[in-house]
Design a protein around this motif. Structure first.
Motif, PDB file in Angstrom:
ATOM      1  N   THR A  44       0.843  -1.189   0.000  1.00 19.82           N
ATOM      2  CA  THR A  44       0.000   0.000   0.000  1.00 19.82           C
ATOM      3  C   THR A  44       0.885   1.248   0.000  1.00 19.82           C
ATOM      4  O   THR A  44       1.874   1.297   0.731  1.00 19.82           O
ATOM      5  CB  THR A  44      -0.893  -0.004   1.258  1.00 19.82           C
ATOM      6  OG1 THR A  44      -1.635  -1.220   1.271  1.00 19.82           O
ATOM      7  CG2 THR A  44      -1.830   1.178   1.276  1.00 19.82           C
ATOM      8  N   PRO A  49      -0.586  10.734  -2.414  1.00 14.08           N
ATOM      9  CA  PRO A  49      -1.947  11.268  -2.563  1.00 14.08           C
ATOM     10  C   PRO A  49      -2.987  10.145  -2.648  1.00 14.08           C
ATOM     11  O   PRO A  49      -2.682   9.026  -3.084  1.00 14.08           O
ATOM     12  CB  PRO A  49      -1.879  12.028  -3.893  1.00 14.08           C
ATOM     13  CG  PRO A  49      -0.430  12.260  -4.155  1.00 14.08           C
ATOM     14  CD  PRO A  49       0.302  11.150  -3.471  1.00 14.08           C
ATOM     15  N   ALA A  50      -4.221  10.467  -2.245  1.00 21.32           N
ATOM     16  CA  ALA A  50      -5.322   9.498  -2.331  1.00 21.32           C
ATOM     17  C   ALA A  50      -5.456   9.014  -3.772  1.00 21.32           C
ATOM     18  O   ALA A  50      -5.279   9.777  -4.718  1.00 21.32           O
ATOM     19  CB  ALA A  50      -6.622  10.150  -1.864  1.00 21.32           C
ATOM     20  N   GLY A  51      -5.732   7.730  -3.926  1.00 18.79           N
ATOM     21  CA  GLY A  51      -5.905   7.159  -5.259  1.00 18.79           C
ATOM     22  C   GLY A  51      -4.625   6.674  -5.913  1.00 18.79           C
ATOM     23  O   GLY A  51      -4.653   6.159  -7.029  1.00 18.79           O
ATOM     24  N   THR A  52      -3.497   6.837  -5.237  1.00 15.67           N
ATOM     25  CA  THR A  52      -2.225   6.356  -5.792  1.00 15.67           C
ATOM     26  C   THR A  52      -2.278   4.838  -5.892  1.00 15.67           C
ATOM     27  O   THR A  52      -2.657   4.165  -4.932  1.00 15.67           O
ATOM     28  CB  THR A  52      -1.048   6.776  -4.888  1.00 15.67           C
ATOM     29  OG1 THR A  52      -0.984   8.202  -4.840  1.00 15.67           O
ATOM     30  CG2 THR A  52       0.276   6.233  -5.404  1.00 15.67           C
TER      31      THR A  52
END
Length: 170
Positions: A44, A49-52
């Motif tokens: 993970t 950033p979100a969505g990477t």
């Protein structure tokens, strides 16, 4: 003098496994003798950033006669050769990320390189693979406190000459 090193590999764009293999072959041809490879796993993103997209990660133990800055230039050139833009953000997705985590007998903190890697112990996506390679990896990558603060992690890393030579080699 040959020194043992740990290198961490990561990437989340394109055919990452193919990039890992090609980059390790390139390093091998340029003075880095790969001794052992860890497993490869999907991890993970951390501090991205979100969505990477998830990353593929692995590590290798190797030995080299290259000095720390010669090895840094080689790893950066390799990143560019295998698709990482020379100008890139610190937390951006990438085809290939090659980090020097440890170099036997070397402890330094400069504007271009800090060894051992200052955040290795904080990152499971690094340590889990290093521990596959060496059960004493934790002790090897411990940071010894330095008297002066280290500069920003990517400050001055990609030089114009490095970018030019990597582009010419393609």
């Amino acid at each position: 003098m040959k020194r043992k090193v740990f290198l961490a590999l990561g990437g989340n764009l394109g055919n990452v496994i193919e990039s890992f293999e090609a980059s390790l072959d390139y390093l091998q041809k340029n003075g880095v003798n790969i001794l052992k490879r860890s497993s490869t796993a999907v991890t993970t993103p951390v501090d991205c950033p979100a969505g990477t997209p998830d990353f593929f990660n692995m590590a290798v133990s190797a030995e080299t006669e290259l000095g720390p800055f010669e090895l840094l230039e080689l790893t950066q050139k390799t990143e560019v050769l295998y698709g990482r833009p020379a100008e890139h953000g610190f937390h951006e997705s990438r085809t290939l990320d090659l980090d020097i985590i440890y170099m036997e007998g070397i402890r330094l903190c400069t504007g271009r390189l800090t060894l051992p890697h200052p955040r290795a112990l904080e990152r499971d996506f690094v340590m889990r693979f290093l521990l596959e390679l060496d059960s004493d990896a934790h002790n090897k990558v411990k940071n010894i406190p330095v008297l002066t603060p280290c500069p920003a992690p990517m400050e001055g890393v990609m030089t114009a000459a490095l970018i030019k030579t990597a582009k010419e080699e393609k």
